[in-house]
Design an enzyme around this catalytic site. Structure first.
Site, PDB file in Angstrom:
ATOM      1  N   GLY A 189     -85.381  42.447  17.843  1.00 37.50           N
ATOM      2  CA  GLY A 189     -85.426  43.506  16.848  1.00 37.50           C
ATOM      3  C   GLY A 189     -85.878  44.872  17.312  1.00 37.50           C
ATOM      4  O   GLY A 189     -85.842  45.830  16.542  1.00 37.50           O
ATOM      5  N   TYR A 249     -74.004  50.850   7.385  1.00 37.08           N
ATOM      6  CA  TYR A 249     -75.449  51.124   7.301  1.00 37.08           C
ATOM      7  C   TYR A 249     -75.771  52.609   7.240  1.00 37.08           C
ATOM      8  O   TYR A 249     -76.940  52.979   7.309  1.00 37.08           O
ATOM      9  CB  TYR A 249     -76.179  50.595   8.540  1.00 37.08           C
ATOM     10  CG  TYR A 249     -75.851  49.189   8.964  1.00 37.08           C
ATOM     11  CD1 TYR A 249     -76.235  48.102   8.187  1.00 37.08           C
ATOM     12  CD2 TYR A 249     -75.199  48.946  10.162  1.00 37.08           C
ATOM     13  CE1 TYR A 249     -75.954  46.810   8.587  1.00 37.08           C
ATOM     14  CE2 TYR A 249     -74.925  47.653  10.571  1.00 37.08           C
ATOM     15  CZ  TYR A 249     -75.303  46.594   9.783  1.00 37.08           C
ATOM     16  OH  TYR A 249     -75.033  45.320  10.175  1.00 37.08           O
ATOM     17  N   CYS A 269     -57.274  53.671   7.152  1.00 36.45           N
ATOM     18  CA  CYS A 269     -56.845  54.167   5.854  1.00 36.45           C
ATOM     19  C   CYS A 269     -57.975  54.000   4.847  1.00 36.45           C
ATOM     20  O   CYS A 269     -57.956  53.106   3.999  1.00 36.45           O
ATOM     21  CB  CYS A 269     -55.606  53.388   5.412  1.00 36.45           C
ATOM     22  SG  CYS A 269     -54.847  54.147   4.001  1.00 36.45           S
ATOM     23  N   GLU A 270     -58.983  54.827   5.017  1.00 37.10           N
ATOM     24  CA  GLU A 270     -60.226  54.653   4.266  1.00 37.10           C
ATOM     25  C   GLU A 270     -60.998  55.964   4.404  1.00 37.10           C
ATOM     26  O   GLU A 270     -61.290  56.391   5.525  1.00 37.10           O
ATOM     27  CB  GLU A 270     -61.020  53.517   4.935  1.00 37.10           C
ATOM     28  CG  GLU A 270     -62.163  52.975   4.190  1.00 37.10           C
ATOM     29  CD  GLU A 270     -61.795  51.734   3.378  1.00 37.10           C
ATOM     30  OE1 GLU A 270     -62.363  51.588   2.308  1.00 37.10           O
ATOM     31  OE2 GLU A 270     -60.934  50.933   3.813  1.00 37.10           O
ATOM     32  N   ARG A 273     -70.592  50.373  11.887  1.00 40.81           N
ATOM     33  CA  ARG A 273     -72.005  50.646  11.584  1.00 40.81           C
ATOM     34  C   ARG A 273     -72.229  51.913  10.740  1.00 40.81           C
ATOM     35  O   ARG A 273     -73.028  51.874   9.807  1.00 40.81           O
ATOM     36  CB  ARG A 273     -72.827  50.682  12.873  1.00 40.81           C
ATOM     37  CG  ARG A 273     -72.738  49.353  13.653  1.00 40.81           C
ATOM     38  CD  ARG A 273     -73.733  49.238  14.793  1.00 40.81           C
ATOM     39  NE  ARG A 273     -75.087  49.147  14.305  1.00 40.81           N
ATOM     40  CZ  ARG A 273     -75.934  50.129  14.257  1.00 40.81           C
ATOM     41  NH1 ARG A 273     -75.595  51.311  14.739  1.00 40.81           N
ATOM     42  NH2 ARG A 273     -77.125  49.964  13.751  1.00 40.81           N
ATOM     43  N   PRO A 314     -84.376  39.765  22.414  1.00 42.08           N
ATOM     44  CA  PRO A 314     -83.743  41.072  22.205  1.00 42.08           C
ATOM     45  C   PRO A 314     -82.232  41.026  22.345  1.00 42.08           C
ATOM     46  O   PRO A 314     -81.698  40.327  23.206  1.00 42.08           O
ATOM     47  CB  PRO A 314     -84.342  41.918  23.333  1.00 42.08           C
ATOM     48  CG  PRO A 314     -84.616  40.922  24.420  1.00 42.08           C
ATOM     49  CD  PRO A 314     -84.989  39.640  23.741  1.00 42.08           C
ATOM     50  N   GLY A 315     -81.530  41.746  21.503  1.00 41.49           N
ATOM     51  CA  GLY A 315     -80.084  41.895  21.631  1.00 41.49           C
ATOM     52  C   GLY A 315     -79.757  43.354  21.885  1.00 41.49           C
ATOM     53  O   GLY A 315     -79.457  43.773  23.001  1.00 41.49           O
ATOM     54  N   ARG A 316     -79.899  44.146  20.806  1.00 44.61           N
ATOM     55  CA  ARG A 316     -79.547  45.564  20.861  1.00 44.61           C
ATOM     56  C   ARG A 316     -80.236  46.299  22.011  1.00 44.61           C
ATOM     57  O   ARG A 316     -79.608  47.104  22.706  1.00 44.61           O
ATOM     58  CB  ARG A 316     -79.976  46.209  19.536  1.00 44.61           C
ATOM     59  CG  ARG A 316     -79.607  47.674  19.411  1.00 44.61           C
ATOM     60  CD  ARG A 316     -80.351  48.327  18.226  1.00 44.61           C
ATOM     61  NE  ARG A 316     -80.416  47.496  17.054  1.00 44.61           N
ATOM     62  CZ  ARG A 316     -79.577  47.554  16.005  1.00 44.61           C
ATOM     63  NH1 ARG A 316     -78.620  48.448  15.990  1.00 44.61           N
ATOM     64  NH2 ARG A 316     -79.719  46.747  14.969  1.00 44.61           N
TER      65      ARG A 316
HETATM   66  N1  LLP Z   1     -82.960  36.997  16.837  1.00 48.86           N
HETATM   67  C1  LLP Z   1     -82.541  36.762  15.590  1.00 48.86           C
HETATM   68  C2  LLP Z   1     -82.943  35.522  14.931  1.00 48.86           C
HETATM   69  C3  LLP Z   1     -81.728  37.703  14.926  1.00 48.86           C
HETATM   70  O1  LLP Z   1     -81.346  37.476  13.684  1.00 48.86           O
HETATM   71  C4  LLP Z   1     -81.345  38.883  15.592  1.00 48.86           C
HETATM   72  C5  LLP Z   1     -80.485  39.876  14.943  1.00 48.86           C
HETATM   73  C6  LLP Z   1     -81.804  39.076  16.912  1.00 48.86           C
HETATM   74  C7  LLP Z   1     -82.607  38.117  17.502  1.00 48.86           C
HETATM   75  C8  LLP Z   1     -81.450  40.276  17.715  1.00 48.86           C
HETATM   76  O2  LLP Z   1     -81.948  41.437  17.137  1.00 48.86           O
HETATM   77  P1  LLP Z   1     -81.844  42.814  17.951  1.00 48.86           P
HETATM   78  O3  LLP Z   1     -82.787  42.717  19.117  1.00 48.86           O
HETATM   79  O4  LLP Z   1     -80.444  42.975  18.380  1.00 48.86           O
HETATM   80  O5  LLP Z   1     -82.254  43.831  16.955  1.00 48.86           O
HETATM   81  N2  LLP Z   1     -75.505  44.309  12.686  1.00 48.86           N
HETATM   82  C9  LLP Z   1     -76.791  44.960  12.579  1.00 48.86           C
HETATM   83  C10 LLP Z   1     -77.886  44.172  13.265  1.00 48.86           C
HETATM   84  C11 LLP Z   1     -78.003  42.753  12.757  1.00 48.86           C
HETATM   85  C12 LLP Z   1     -79.058  41.975  13.497  1.00 48.86           C
HETATM   86  C13 LLP Z   1     -79.068  40.541  13.079  1.00 48.86           C
HETATM   87  N3  LLP Z   1     -80.006  39.727  13.777  1.00 48.86           N
HETATM   88  C14 LLP Z   1     -76.666  46.367  13.137  1.00 48.86           C
HETATM   89  O6  LLP Z   1     -75.576  46.740  13.574  1.00 48.86           O
HETATM   90  O7  LLP Z   1     -77.611  47.126  13.129  1.00 48.86           O
END
Ligand code: LLP
Length: 442
Positions: free
Chosen positions: A248, A334, A360-361, A330, A291-293
């Site tokens: 997150g 959002y 088309c939006e 996004r 972490p993802g993002r």
């Molecule tokens: N772990 C769990 C259990 C999660 O649900 C998520 C993200 C992550 C890790 C990774 O979170 P990050 O480090 O990437 O923030 N589509 C949205 C974000 C949705 C995130 C969902 N869960 C956006 O584009 O902002």
């Protein structure tokens, strides 16, 4: 950081990434194009790994693949020693077929199916994060039908309201994710899991949300998890071997925005875990962060070509590009904000323009107002911080073709296609039947 670490303007003012001119890549692979910089991905993986290792005796970094999954990217994640979080059968099979070691995969999801759980067991994945009682019902059945073992974490809903978009909050009480402590749901889940043969309850997990720029919610989540763990030890004698405050951590999308610091995050979370473990008299458990993002986001750049430009005197100038909400939903979903530049000329002056897509939006606007140096048809627009949740959420709306993806930064000056652009043929591959041909008729 807004741009990949290898991004620079060359003496002619052209943007180069990994030593390759973006304009050359666009000419070779077409647009819209997504570029990923391997050097940035590796640097971010190492930043997490090293900071966690320095701050805490036993830690694990789990890349959240929902942010972006690509086979070549998974190769980097695997080489850097990270684990992988997947949230569906699709992500799971993709990762395993791409060669990611199953024993380093964690399966998440708030509505896993019996098939997905059976698949996870057959593939021998590392861990499952159990989200609810329906899933425990499925695990009980699976234990009878497909003997074997599972390491599981229990996902707790910590009831924490982190500052982020409503759609990105996952740890508030009114959420579909995780088990609540107060009504006894989480405790009942522990009791049930302990009774399933082959299920080993390894610890507790919480995730408070995504694109979070402050660090307190992570500390609060750790404290909730340890409070719960202490209660479970008292009731069932079970001790957590692992604690995970999820993922997150946010990233920078606009110049001048504060940049969340991975090292500060790791230190704070590790400190919180060490303190809470000492306070509750637990051996320090393994700390897993997810972490993802913040790993993949800054490594990605979207590249579009400008087409139509529409001037509405006194109101606005629309600069339309050849992608939009199909490859990056996004802004529409959002209100996410991005910035942009031109690939072949630096700077930007004059009145801001609205960067619109080709869908088309009317809501297909990537950036409401951005200043670019006299954009013209044929120019290349580049958007930084596009590595996470853009392609991962891409669609075929309007039957647009999903973009090609190129990896740079492996070697100075080298680039390789890691996902080809979709083709018109691809659009028909899942169709059954044709105009004028009725299926089933003889
Ligand atoms: N772990 C769990 C259990 C999660 O649900 C998520 C993200 C992550 C890790 C990774 O979170 P990050 O480090 O990437 O923030 N589509 C949205 C974000 C949705 C995130 C969902 N869960 C956006 O584009 O902002």
């Amino acid at each position: 950081m807004l741009w990949p670490i290898t991004a620079v303007r060359d003496p002619q003012g052209e943007l180069t990434i990994g030593g390759v001119r973006v304009s050359e890549l666009a000419a070779e692979y077409g647009t819209p194009l997504y570029l990923y910089d391997a050097a940035t991905i590796r640097a971010r993986c190492r930043a997490y790994r090293d900071a966690c290792a320095a701050a805490y005796p036993r830690s694990r970094v789990v890349y959240a693949g929902k942010a972006y999954l690509g086979a070549a990217i998974l190769g980097i994640i695997a080489e850097e020693g990270l684990w992988l979080d997947v949230v569906s059968g699709g992500e799971l099979v993709f990762a395993v077929r791409a060669g990611f070691p199953p024993e380093r995969i964690v399966l998440h999801g708030n509505n896993k199916s019996a098939e997905e759980l059976a698949l996870a067991r057959r593939l021998g994945i590392g861990e499952i994060v159990v989200d609810n009682h329906h899933e425990i019902d499925l695990l009980e059945t699976l234990a009878r039908e497909l003997p074997g073992s599972f390491d599981v974490l229990l996902r707790i809903n910590p009831g924490i309201d982190a500052h982020t978009h409503e759609y990105r909050k996952t740890g508030i009480v009114d959420s579909k994710f995780g088990l609540l402590i107060a009504p006894g749901d989480a405790a009942r889940a522990v009791e049930r899991l302990l009774a399933i043969p082959g299920v080993r309850l390894r610890g507790y997990h919480a995730h408070v949300g995504s694109q979070i720029n402050e660090l307190e919610p992570f500390v609060a989540a750790v404290d909730v998890l340890f409070g719960f763990a202490a209660e479970m030890r008292a009731r069932f004698g079970v001790v957590p071997e692992q604690i995970s405050p999820g993922g997150g951590l946010g990233i920078q999308y606009l110049a001048g925005e504060p940049e969340p610091d991975i090292a500060a995050y790791a230190e704070l979370v590790a400190g919180a875990v060490a303190r809470a473990a000492a306070r509750e008299e637990f051996e320090p458990p393994l700390l897993a962060v997810e972490p993802g993002r913040s790993i993949i986001g800054p490594a990605g750049v979207a590249v579009y070509r400008v087409g139509a430009i529409k001037e509405i005197p006194g109101i606005r100038r629309y600069v339309c590009v050849d992608g939009g909400m199909g490859d990056n939903i996004r802004p529409a979903l959002y209100g996410a904000e991005y910035t942009a530049e031109l690939a072949d000329r630096a700077g930007g002056d004059g009145a801001p323009v609205t960067l619109a897509g080709k869908y088309c939006e009317s809501g297909d606007v990537l950036i409401g107002a951005v200043t670019l140096p006299e954009p013209r048809a044929g120019d290349l627009v580049v958007i930084p911080a596009a590595g996470a949740y853009c392609l991962a959420m891409a669609s075929n709306y309007n039957l647009a073709l999903r973009p090609a993806v190129v990896l740079v930064g492996e070697e100075e000056g080298a680039a390789r296609l890691i996902q080809r652009r979709e083709t018109y043929d691809d659009l028909l591959t899942r169709e059954v039947g044709q105009v004028g041909a009725r299926s089933g008729s003889s």
